[in-house]
Design a protein around this motif. Structure first.
Motif, mmCIF file in Angstrom:
data_model
loop_
_atom_site.group_PDB
_atom_site.id
_atom_site.type_symbol
_atom_site.label_atom_id
_atom_site.label_comp_id
_atom_site.label_asym_id
_atom_site.label_seq_id
_atom_site.Cartn_x
_atom_site.Cartn_y
_atom_site.Cartn_z
ATOM 1 N N ASP A 62 0.885 -1.336 -0.010
ATOM 2 C CA ASP A 62 0.036 -0.016 0.079
ATOM 3 C C ASP A 62 1.104 1.287 -0.116
ATOM 4 O OD1 ASP A 62 -2.187 1.768 0.053
ATOM 5 O OD2 ASP A 62 -2.571 1.225 2.284
ATOM 6 N N TYR A 65 2.216 2.481 3.367
ATOM 7 C CA TYR A 65 1.385 2.484 4.432
ATOM 8 C C TYR A 65 1.365 1.048 4.995
ATOM 9 C CZ TYR A 65 -0.026 7.232 4.064
ATOM 10 O OH TYR A 65 0.235 8.680 4.149
ATOM 11 N N HIS A 105 -1.969 -0.541 11.669
ATOM 12 C CA HIS A 105 -1.459 -1.836 11.061
ATOM 13 C C HIS A 105 -0.108 -1.616 10.758
ATOM 14 C CE1 HIS A 105 -3.551 1.010 8.404
ATOM 15 N NE2 HIS A 105 -2.328 0.742 7.611
ATOM 16 N N PHE A 147 -10.729 -1.729 2.050
ATOM 17 C CA PHE A 147 -10.078 -1.834 0.504
ATOM 18 C C PHE A 147 -11.043 -3.070 -0.035
ATOM 19 C CE2 PHE A 147 -5.771 0.148 1.441
ATOM 20 C CZ PHE A 147 -6.365 1.344 1.216
ATOM 21 N N PHE A 166 -7.439 -2.840 6.309
ATOM 22 C CA PHE A 166 -7.135 -2.631 4.980
ATOM 23 C C PHE A 166 -6.850 -3.712 4.280
ATOM 24 C CE2 PHE A 166 -7.453 1.225 7.847
ATOM 25 C CZ PHE A 166 -8.100 2.255 6.913
ATOM 26 N N GLN A 170 -1.606 -5.795 5.537
ATOM 27 C CA GLN A 170 -1.577 -4.929 6.485
ATOM 28 C C GLN A 170 -2.384 -5.180 7.939
ATOM 29 O OE1 GLN A 170 -3.398 -1.996 3.645
ATOM 30 N NE2 GLN A 170 -1.908 -0.557 4.233
ATOM 31 N N ARG A 200 1.920 13.038 11.409
ATOM 32 C CA ARG A 200 0.498 12.626 10.867
ATOM 33 C C ARG A 200 0.230 11.274 11.170
ATOM 34 N NH1 ARG A 200 -1.764 8.846 6.875
ATOM 35 N NH2 ARG A 200 -3.351 9.942 5.810
ATOM 36 N N ASP A 202 -1.822 8.097 10.720
ATOM 37 C CA ASP A 202 -2.798 7.664 9.466
ATOM 38 C C ASP A 202 -3.942 6.896 10.341
ATOM 39 O OD1 ASP A 202 -2.784 6.514 7.035
ATOM 40 O OD2 ASP A 202 -2.790 4.484 7.889
ATOM 41 N N VAL A 203 -4.852 6.854 9.953
ATOM 42 C CA VAL A 203 -6.311 6.154 10.349
ATOM 43 C C VAL A 203 -6.490 6.258 11.758
ATOM 44 C CG1 VAL A 203 -7.271 5.307 8.030
ATOM 45 C CG2 VAL A 203 -5.793 4.071 9.587
ATOM 46 N N GLU A 270 -5.511 11.583 10.992
ATOM 47 C CA GLU A 270 -6.291 11.466 9.910
ATOM 48 C C GLU A 270 -7.440 10.758 10.278
ATOM 49 O OE1 GLU A 270 -6.810 8.902 5.710
ATOM 50 O OE2 GLU A 270 -5.673 7.977 7.442
ATOM 51 N N HIS A 334 -3.020 12.339 -1.165
ATOM 52 C CA HIS A 334 -2.810 11.327 -1.812
ATOM 53 C C HIS A 334 -4.031 10.235 -1.941
ATOM 54 C CE1 HIS A 334 -2.226 10.024 2.154
ATOM 55 N NE2 HIS A 334 -2.049 8.826 1.946
ATOM 56 N N ASP A 335 -5.134 10.337 -1.271
ATOM 57 C CA ASP A 335 -6.239 9.427 -1.328
ATOM 58 C C ASP A 335 -7.231 10.014 -2.190
ATOM 59 O OD1 ASP A 335 -4.915 7.468 0.076
ATOM 60 O OD2 ASP A 335 -5.537 8.584 1.920
ATOM 61 N N ARG A 397 -6.096 5.203 -6.678
ATOM 62 C CA ARG A 397 -5.789 6.452 -6.367
ATOM 63 C C ARG A 397 -4.463 6.892 -7.295
ATOM 64 N NH1 ARG A 397 -5.477 4.521 -0.493
ATOM 65 N NH2 ARG A 397 -4.655 2.905 -1.210
ATOM 66 N N ARG A 401 -1.436 11.072 -7.858
ATOM 67 C CA ARG A 401 -0.151 10.646 -7.330
ATOM 68 C C ARG A 401 1.197 10.823 -7.927
ATOM 69 N NH1 ARG A 401 -1.401 5.336 -3.422
ATOM 70 N NH2 ARG A 401 -3.148 6.498 -1.938
HETATM 71 C C1 NOJ Z 1 -4.848 6.191 5.026
HETATM 72 C C2 NOJ Z 1 -3.934 6.711 4.160
HETATM 73 O O1 NOJ Z 1 -3.931 8.064 3.710
HETATM 74 C C3 NOJ Z 1 -3.839 5.717 2.691
HETATM 75 O O2 NOJ Z 1 -3.200 5.990 1.917
HETATM 76 C C4 NOJ Z 1 -3.878 4.230 3.092
HETATM 77 O O3 NOJ Z 1 -3.917 3.567 2.195
HETATM 78 C C5 NOJ Z 1 -4.839 3.903 4.407
HETATM 79 N N1 NOJ Z 1 -4.712 4.800 5.159
HETATM 80 C C6 NOJ Z 1 -4.200 2.873 4.940
HETATM 81 O O4 NOJ Z 1 -3.073 2.925 5.754
#
Ligand code: NOJ
Length: 539
Positions: A62, A65, A105, A147, A166, A170, A200, A202-203, A270, A334-335, A397, A401
């Protein structure tokens, strides 16, 4: 006039996707040394901090990530020395560095997971979420991966399922394990010792789940008006994320970050809870504001571009952010699809104005300052696992990117590798729309961003002043005031295809459109910053 505020409230954050910013070693993929070489651009542009998406060792399932070592750099991006050089050079230039932290994760190749899956008796079994199958052999509950497919994968060798919110590559970490928690908090300490200025996260709201692993109930209103309906949206995610226990955890995280040394650091969470601003805002930490400094606010990504839509969103954010806490706004990352494509050329210039004049820290996504559009990535070059898995062209995505366009040299100055060898294609008009060309054109998107960033730096009212919506003479004009002490500016934007009469006597300090400005009329899709009468330009 003084602004006793931390840098992350007065500054602007710029997101760098390391794979796509600058390739320094000619392999077609950006790297940390490349980012270092471009720091002067960020200073010239006028931002204050860069946030680096993951560069840790990773199988790249990923794109980083999926972290296989939280305390190192993937050789694809360089090494720890390259990271140290980047931080040192950024600090020398007055830029702060924020790194991504992925606590929900790890990668399935992380040695912790390799050990955890070795046997049911592994000393690290409890570092991940393992459960027996349901009596019929199916997964332990109905949770789904964001996902696609179930959130559980059976490990044949040990006969248990592991949880992954995800990809199956992961696996979710188990934050209810004190040893896992300590190991992860140590990873924060590791990067703070190397001088980073923040994280930052993540999730961030996924980290803790219902300990009883109860099924999610069905969602009575799938899609919530913000995403297409999918099996994932058909559930109400009340048990697999945003668990109340996360708040105590983020108090601990905050204490670790704030207590490390005297450096002023920030945490950005996030947290996507678009239909529950109260639950989103709770991550600031209530009255004590002792959790995440700024849960990232993604509301503008889906806002309705009408006066009412914008006014309502900003009012809701202003109301939701607790007293003493600081708002923030995101318009791209980036998402998401690229801002220029999502909003179209007319709105994209207004979006720049909006993002850089609202009360709250803006986060810019690399390349949006050039108006880079979504790139139609040919099927044989699709890289995002989400896109590959779906098989639906354009669903992944990758399109947002693609590599940064610097100049007109080979591969837009991004790499010495010819375009075919880049990890993703450049945008189609890179020969025209690149940093070198746009910096010479005073009417370019880049010049607009730079002017806005300059003005924000110059004007205390824009940086930290209060926000007050204004009612204008036209229902197509969104106007608001920013004021700090005697410093006051008015921002107005015409969201319509017709000219709009405005009751302004003041000359504009900035217009989003080139060409002559009229004092009492906004051109279609024109935005302005006004200097109300009686004030001079200097702060
Ligand atoms: C959020 C991230 O911004 C994204 O790019 C990623 O795929 C997921 N979290 C899983 O880590």
């Amino acid at each position: 006039m003084t602004e006793p505020r931390p840098w992350w409230q007065t500054g602007v954050i710029y997101q760098v996707y390391p794979r796509s910013f600058q390739d320094s070693d000619g392999d077609g993929v950006g790297d940390l040394e490349g980012v270092r070489q471009r720091l002067d651009y960020l200073v010239w542009l006028g931002v204050d901090a860069l946030w680096l998406s993951p560069f840790y060792p990773s199988p790249q399932a990923d794109f980083g990530y999926d972290v296989a070592d939280y305390c190192d750099v993937d050789p694809l991006f360089g090494d720890l020395d390259a990271f140290d050089r980047l931080v040192a050079d950024a600090h020398d230039r007055g830029l702060r560095v924020i790194v991504d932290w992925v606590p929900n994760h790890s990668s399935d190749r992380h040695p912790w997971f390799v050990e955890s899956r070795r046997s049911r008796d592994s000393s690290k079994r409890e570092w991940y979420v393992w459960r027996d199958p349901a009596p019929d052999g199916s997964p332990p509950n109905n949770w789904l991966s964001a996902f696609g497919g179930p959130a559980w994968t059976l490990d044949e060798a040990t006969g248990q399922y592991y949880l992954h919110s995800f990809l199956k590559e992961q696996p979710d970490l188990n934050w209810r394990s004190p040893r896992l928690k300590e190991a992860m908090l140590d990873t924060l300490r590791f990067w703070m010792a190397r001088g980073v200025d923040g994280f930052r996260i993540d999730v961030a709201h996924h980290v803790l789940k219902d300990p009883g692993l109860r099924d999610n109930p069905p969602n009575p209103a799938p899609s919530g008006g913000h995403k297409p309906t999918s099996p994932y949206d058909a559930q109400l995610h009340v048990h697999d994320k945003d668990h109340p226990d996360a708040h105590a955890l983020y108090r601990e995280v905050r204490a670790v970050v704030d207590g490390f040394d005297s450096r002023e650091r920030v945490t950005l969470g996030e947290i996507h809870l678009p239909d529950a601003l109260d639950r989103w805002a709770a991550y600031y930490g209530g009255e004590t504001l002792d959790e995440i400094h700024m849960p990232l606010n993604f509301g503008l990504l889906n806002v309705e571009w009408t006066v009412e839509g914008l006014r309502r969103h900003v009012a809701a954010v202003e109301a939701a952010v607790p007293d003493g806490a600081w708002p923030n706004y995101v318009l791209g990352n980036h998402d998401e699809r690229r801002l220029a494509t999502r909003l179209g050329p007319k709105r994209a210039r207004l979006a720049a104005l909006l993002l850089l004049t609202l009360r709250g820290t803006p986060t810019l996504y690399y390349g949006d300052e050039l108006g880079i559009p979504d790139v139609a990535v040919p099927a044989d070059r699709v890289r995002d696992p989400m896109g590959v898995r779906s098989g639906v062209p354009g669903l992944g995505r990758d399109s947002g990117r693609t590599p940064m366009a610097w100049d007109t040299s080979l591969s837009a100055g991004f790499s010495t590798e010819p375009p075919k060898g880049l990890w993703l294609p450049l945008h189609r008009h890179w020969g025209r729309e690149n940093v070198a060309s746009q910096s010479k054109d005073e009417n370019s998107m880049l010049s607009l961003y730079r002017a806005l960033l300059g003005l924000r730096r110059e004007r205390p009212a824009l940086r930290t002043g209060a926000y007050r919506p204004l009612t204008g003479s036209s229902d197509k004009v969104f106007s608001f005031e920013r004021r700090l002490g005697s410093d006051r500016v008015v921002v107005s934007m015409n969201l319509g295809d017709e000219p709009a009469i405005v009751s302004s006597q003041a000359p504009p300090v900035l217009s989003t459109l080139p060409g002559p400005v009229s004092r009492d009329q906004l051109r279609p899709w024109e935005g302005r910053i006004l200097e109300p009468a009686g004030r001079t330009l200097s702060a």
